[in-house]
Design a protein around this motif. Structure first.
Motif, PDB file in Angstrom:
ATOM      1  N   ILE A  15       0.872  -1.189  -0.157  1.00  0.00           N
ATOM      2  CA  ILE A  15      -0.059  -0.009  -0.225  1.00  0.00           C
ATOM      3  C   ILE A  15       0.772   1.106  -0.024  1.00  0.00           C
ATOM      4  O   ILE A  15       0.477   2.315  -0.781  1.00  0.00           O
ATOM      5  CB  ILE A  15      -0.970   0.214   0.980  1.00  0.00           C
ATOM      6  N   ALA A  16       2.058   1.070   0.702  1.00  0.00           N
ATOM      7  CA  ALA A  16       3.018   2.393   0.672  1.00  0.00           C
ATOM      8  C   ALA A  16       3.475   2.831  -0.497  1.00  0.00           C
ATOM      9  O   ALA A  16       3.272   3.882  -1.035  1.00  0.00           O
ATOM     10  CB  ALA A  16       4.125   2.042   1.757  1.00  0.00           C
ATOM     11  N   VAL A  17       3.749   1.875  -1.356  1.00  0.00           N
ATOM     12  CA  VAL A  17       4.161   1.853  -2.848  1.00  0.00           C
ATOM     13  C   VAL A  17       3.192   2.497  -3.696  1.00  0.00           C
ATOM     14  O   VAL A  17       3.238   3.518  -4.598  1.00  0.00           O
ATOM     15  CB  VAL A  17       4.808   0.621  -3.431  1.00  0.00           C
ATOM     16  N   ILE A  18       1.908   1.957  -3.517  1.00  0.00           N
ATOM     17  CA  ILE A  18       0.662   2.529  -4.337  1.00  0.00           C
ATOM     18  C   ILE A  18       0.446   3.947  -3.939  1.00  0.00           C
ATOM     19  O   ILE A  18       0.171   4.727  -5.236  1.00  0.00           O
ATOM     20  CB  ILE A  18      -0.466   1.491  -3.945  1.00  0.00           C
ATOM     21  N   LEU A  19       0.423   4.332  -2.735  1.00  0.00           N
ATOM     22  CA  LEU A  19       0.236   5.673  -2.218  1.00  0.00           C
ATOM     23  C   LEU A  19       1.287   6.641  -3.094  1.00  0.00           C
ATOM     24  O   LEU A  19       1.051   7.597  -3.423  1.00  0.00           O
ATOM     25  CB  LEU A  19       0.212   5.675  -0.816  1.00  0.00           C
ATOM     26  N   LEU A  20       2.627   6.156  -2.865  1.00  0.00           N
ATOM     27  CA  LEU A  20       3.594   6.814  -3.685  1.00  0.00           C
ATOM     28  C   LEU A  20       3.345   6.869  -5.333  1.00  0.00           C
ATOM     29  O   LEU A  20       3.793   8.049  -5.802  1.00  0.00           O
ATOM     30  CB  LEU A  20       5.188   6.329  -3.328  1.00  0.00           C
ATOM     31  N   LEU A  21       2.940   6.171  -5.585  1.00  0.00           N
ATOM     32  CA  LEU A  21       2.559   6.141  -7.265  1.00  0.00           C
ATOM     33  C   LEU A  21       1.236   6.798  -7.530  1.00  0.00           C
ATOM     34  O   LEU A  21       0.878   6.717  -8.685  1.00  0.00           O
ATOM     35  CB  LEU A  21       2.516   4.591  -7.954  1.00  0.00           C
ATOM     36  N   LEU A  22       0.550   7.250  -6.734  1.00  0.00           N
ATOM     37  CA  LEU A  22      -0.958   7.695  -6.866  1.00  0.00           C
ATOM     38  C   LEU A  22      -0.890   9.041  -7.964  1.00  0.00           C
ATOM     39  O   LEU A  22      -1.812   9.066  -8.644  1.00  0.00           O
ATOM     40  CB  LEU A  22      -1.644   8.089  -5.407  1.00  0.00           C
ATOM     41  N   PRO A  23       0.187   9.798  -7.639  1.00  0.00           N
ATOM     42  CA  PRO A  23       0.181  11.124  -8.560  1.00  0.00           C
ATOM     43  C   PRO A  23       0.142  10.598 -10.193  1.00  0.00           C
ATOM     44  O   PRO A  23      -0.359  11.317 -11.086  1.00  0.00           O
ATOM     45  CB  PRO A  23       1.519  11.936  -8.286  1.00  0.00           C
ATOM     46  N   ILE A  24       0.776   9.203 -10.424  1.00  0.00           N
ATOM     47  CA  ILE A  24       0.734   8.829 -11.697  1.00  0.00           C
ATOM     48  C   ILE A  24      -0.869   8.706 -12.362  1.00  0.00           C
ATOM     49  O   ILE A  24      -1.043   8.900 -13.312  1.00  0.00           O
ATOM     50  CB  ILE A  24       1.763   7.582 -11.692  1.00  0.00           C
TER      51      ILE A  24
ATOM     52  N   ILE B   3       5.419  -3.418  -8.428  1.00  0.00           N
ATOM     53  CA  ILE B   3       6.026  -4.639  -8.289  1.00  0.00           C
ATOM     54  C   ILE B   3       7.543  -4.339  -7.819  1.00  0.00           C
ATOM     55  O   ILE B   3       8.051  -5.062  -6.652  1.00  0.00           O
ATOM     56  CB  ILE B   3       5.822  -5.656  -9.190  1.00  0.00           C
ATOM     57  N   SER B   4       8.360  -3.502  -8.446  1.00  0.00           N
ATOM     58  CA  SER B   4       9.535  -3.418  -8.249  1.00  0.00           C
ATOM     59  C   SER B   4       9.810  -2.655  -7.009  1.00  0.00           C
ATOM     60  O   SER B   4      10.575  -3.014  -6.146  1.00  0.00           O
ATOM     61  CB  SER B   4      10.246  -2.722  -9.439  1.00  0.00           C
ATOM     62  N   GLY B   5       8.911  -1.504  -6.772  1.00  0.00           N
ATOM     63  CA  GLY B   5       9.010  -1.055  -5.378  1.00  0.00           C
ATOM     64  C   GLY B   5       8.688  -1.684  -4.291  1.00  0.00           C
ATOM     65  O   GLY B   5       9.385  -1.537  -3.248  1.00  0.00           O
ATOM     66  N   MET B   6       7.732  -2.482  -4.247  1.00  0.00           N
ATOM     67  CA  MET B   6       7.128  -3.139  -3.353  1.00  0.00           C
ATOM     68  C   MET B   6       8.303  -4.191  -2.897  1.00  0.00           C
ATOM     69  O   MET B   6       8.622  -4.422  -1.679  1.00  0.00           O
ATOM     70  CB  MET B   6       5.839  -4.028  -3.661  1.00  0.00           C
ATOM     71  N   VAL B   7       8.839  -4.920  -3.566  1.00  0.00           N
ATOM     72  CA  VAL B   7       9.996  -5.854  -3.516  1.00  0.00           C
ATOM     73  C   VAL B   7      11.033  -5.176  -2.859  1.00  0.00           C
ATOM     74  O   VAL B   7      11.640  -5.896  -1.903  1.00  0.00           O
ATOM     75  CB  VAL B   7      10.369  -6.672  -5.032  1.00  0.00           C
ATOM     76  N   TRP B   8      11.522  -3.945  -3.286  1.00  0.00           N
ATOM     77  CA  TRP B   8      12.708  -3.248  -2.609  1.00  0.00           C
ATOM     78  C   TRP B   8      12.400  -2.889  -1.405  1.00  0.00           C
ATOM     79  O   TRP B   8      13.339  -3.032  -0.408  1.00  0.00           O
ATOM     80  CB  TRP B   8      13.185  -2.258  -3.618  1.00  0.00           C
ATOM     81  N   VAL B   9      11.173  -2.369  -1.024  1.00  0.00           N
ATOM     82  CA  VAL B   9      10.858  -2.049   0.241  1.00  0.00           C
ATOM     83  C   VAL B   9      10.966  -3.160   1.350  1.00  0.00           C
ATOM     84  O   VAL B   9      11.414  -3.036   2.274  1.00  0.00           O
ATOM     85  CB  VAL B   9       9.478  -1.333   0.166  1.00  0.00           C
ATOM     86  N   ARG B  10      10.535  -4.107   0.684  1.00  0.00           N
ATOM     87  CA  ARG B  10      10.378  -5.290   1.699  1.00  0.00           C
ATOM     88  C   ARG B  10      11.921  -6.081   1.906  1.00  0.00           C
ATOM     89  O   ARG B  10      12.266  -6.309   2.976  1.00  0.00           O
ATOM     90  CB  ARG B  10       9.551  -6.487   0.908  1.00  0.00           C
TER      91      ARG B  10
ATOM     92  N   ALA C 268      15.796 -11.769   5.197  1.00  0.00           N
ATOM     93  CA  ALA C 268      15.861 -11.579   3.852  1.00  0.00           C
ATOM     94  C   ALA C 268      14.546 -11.709   3.212  1.00  0.00           C
ATOM     95  O   ALA C 268      13.622 -12.535   3.765  1.00  0.00           O
ATOM     96  CB  ALA C 268      17.042 -12.725   3.372  1.00  0.00           C
ATOM     97  N   TYR C 269      14.423 -11.256   1.872  1.00  0.00           N
ATOM     98  CA  TYR C 269      13.095 -11.705   1.176  1.00  0.00           C
ATOM     99  C   TYR C 269      13.442 -12.106  -0.097  1.00  0.00           C
ATOM    100  O   TYR C 269      14.075 -11.603  -0.679  1.00  0.00           O
ATOM    101  CB  TYR C 269      12.337 -10.039   1.286  1.00  0.00           C
ATOM    102  N   ASP C 270      12.623 -13.165  -0.448  1.00  0.00           N
ATOM    103  CA  ASP C 270      12.734 -13.588  -1.690  1.00  0.00           C
ATOM    104  C   ASP C 270      11.467 -13.538  -2.462  1.00  0.00           C
ATOM    105  O   ASP C 270      10.338 -14.139  -2.148  1.00  0.00           O
ATOM    106  CB  ASP C 270      13.141 -15.148  -1.721  1.00  0.00           C
ATOM    107  N   PHE C 271      11.460 -12.882  -3.681  1.00  0.00           N
ATOM    108  CA  PHE C 271      10.344 -12.284  -4.220  1.00  0.00           C
ATOM    109  C   PHE C 271       9.789 -13.736  -5.218  1.00  0.00           C
ATOM    110  O   PHE C 271       8.710 -14.063  -5.526  1.00  0.00           O
ATOM    111  CB  PHE C 271      10.475 -11.368  -5.232  1.00  0.00           C
ATOM    112  N   ARG C 272      10.581 -14.390  -5.450  1.00  0.00           N
ATOM    113  CA  ARG C 272      10.518 -15.914  -6.395  1.00  0.00           C
ATOM    114  C   ARG C 272      10.169 -15.300  -7.630  1.00  0.00           C
ATOM    115  O   ARG C 272       8.840 -15.705  -7.960  1.00  0.00           O
ATOM    116  CB  ARG C 272       9.584 -16.829  -5.549  1.00  0.00           C
TER     117      ARG C 272
END
Length: 282
Positions: free
Chosen positions: A44-53, A86-93, A103-107
């Protein structure tokens, strides 16, 4: 707008987290609400950051005539939004878990990307639809607060001048400078002799009624033409015709409105040339 969308997104994320944790517990897994909330909130944090788009895309779509053009803008926005989300969410995690010593593995795989893309598509449609409604409400409030005035061309104190509303601007136009007016979805486009064009919200029927006194008449279902600027008419065997303006530009017309231009031949202006192209002999 941001606060309303953020509140709804957070509420959905919290409900999804609790539902996911409960489903996991029913399957015999651990009830880990903290991990579920982290997944939802990072997304959700990444979605809100992308809201202006999405706001810019919706505003662009509202100003763009034509269903195909709007669909193209929507498709490009959806693909770009999903890729960034997707890319922003993965890097935040990854960053958050790295700071916490994990560690986080997006698979990464096609199935995983399609899984996330489906959710992004639903989110984009819902959020963009909300923005569209909020923008419509804002325009209605602005129109209600503004002094009552008809849409499209507006007559000023001088009968030889009209005013066009181009968004928040008002443009002063001499009717003789108008070459043609064309329908463009919920807008009408004014093409002037100097090559400039102005997209005005309104209907062609309203413009036709307002501009008829300036010899600007309908020559096609979607176009009006300024007959005072016409210096030549090419009458085709099919019944259609082509108008040649005094600045070298041309405009096609349909046979349904041919009588309006045939009458040009009876005018006293010797500069008007009407060429009736004979039908081909078999």
């Amino acid at each position: 707008m941001f606060a309303a969308i953020a509140a709804v997104a957070l509420a959905i994320g919290i409900v999804n987290a609790f539902s996911g944790a409960q489903d996991a517990a029913w399957r015999g897994d651990r009830y880990d609400i903290g991990r579920r909330l982290f997944w939802e909130m990072s997304s959700i944090a990444v979605i809100l950051l992308l809201l202006p788009i999405l706001v810019l895309a919706v505003r662009r779509m509202r100003r763009t005539p034509g269903l195909a053009a709007r669909a193209a803008i929507g498709a490009i926005t959806l693909l770009g939004f999903s890729a960034l989300h997707i890319s922003g969410m993965v890097w935040v995690r990854k960053l958050a878990l790295w700071l916490a010593g994990g560690a986080y593995d997006f698979r990464f795989s096609l199935a995983t990307v399609l899984y996330e893309f489906r959710k992004d598509a639903v989110a984009v449609v819902l959020i963009a639809g909300t923005i569209w409604l909020l923008e419509s409400r804002r325009e209605l409030k602005s129109a209600a607060a503004a002094p009552p005035a008809p849409q499209g061309p507006q007559q000023a104190s001088s009968p030889d001048v009209i005013w066009l509303r181009d968004g928040t601007r008002r443009l002063r136009v001499v009717p003789h400078d108008i070459l043609w007016v064309a329908s463009a979805g919920n807008y009408i486009e004014y093409s002037l002799a100097d090559g400039s064009q102005h997209l005005i919200r309104g209907t062609l029927a309203a413009a036709e009624s307002e501009l008829a006194r300036f010899s600007i008449v309908r020559v096609h279902r979607t176009r009006l033409a300024n007959l005072d600027r016409v210096r030549g008419v090419d009458l085709k065997p099919s019944g259609d015709f082509e108008l040649a303006f005094d600045n070298g530009q041309s405009l096609g017309g349909s046979r349904r409105y041919r009588p309006a231009v045939v009458a040009l031949g009876s005018r006293t202006d010797p500069g008007i040339n009407i060429a009736d192209r004979p039908a081909k002999q078999s």
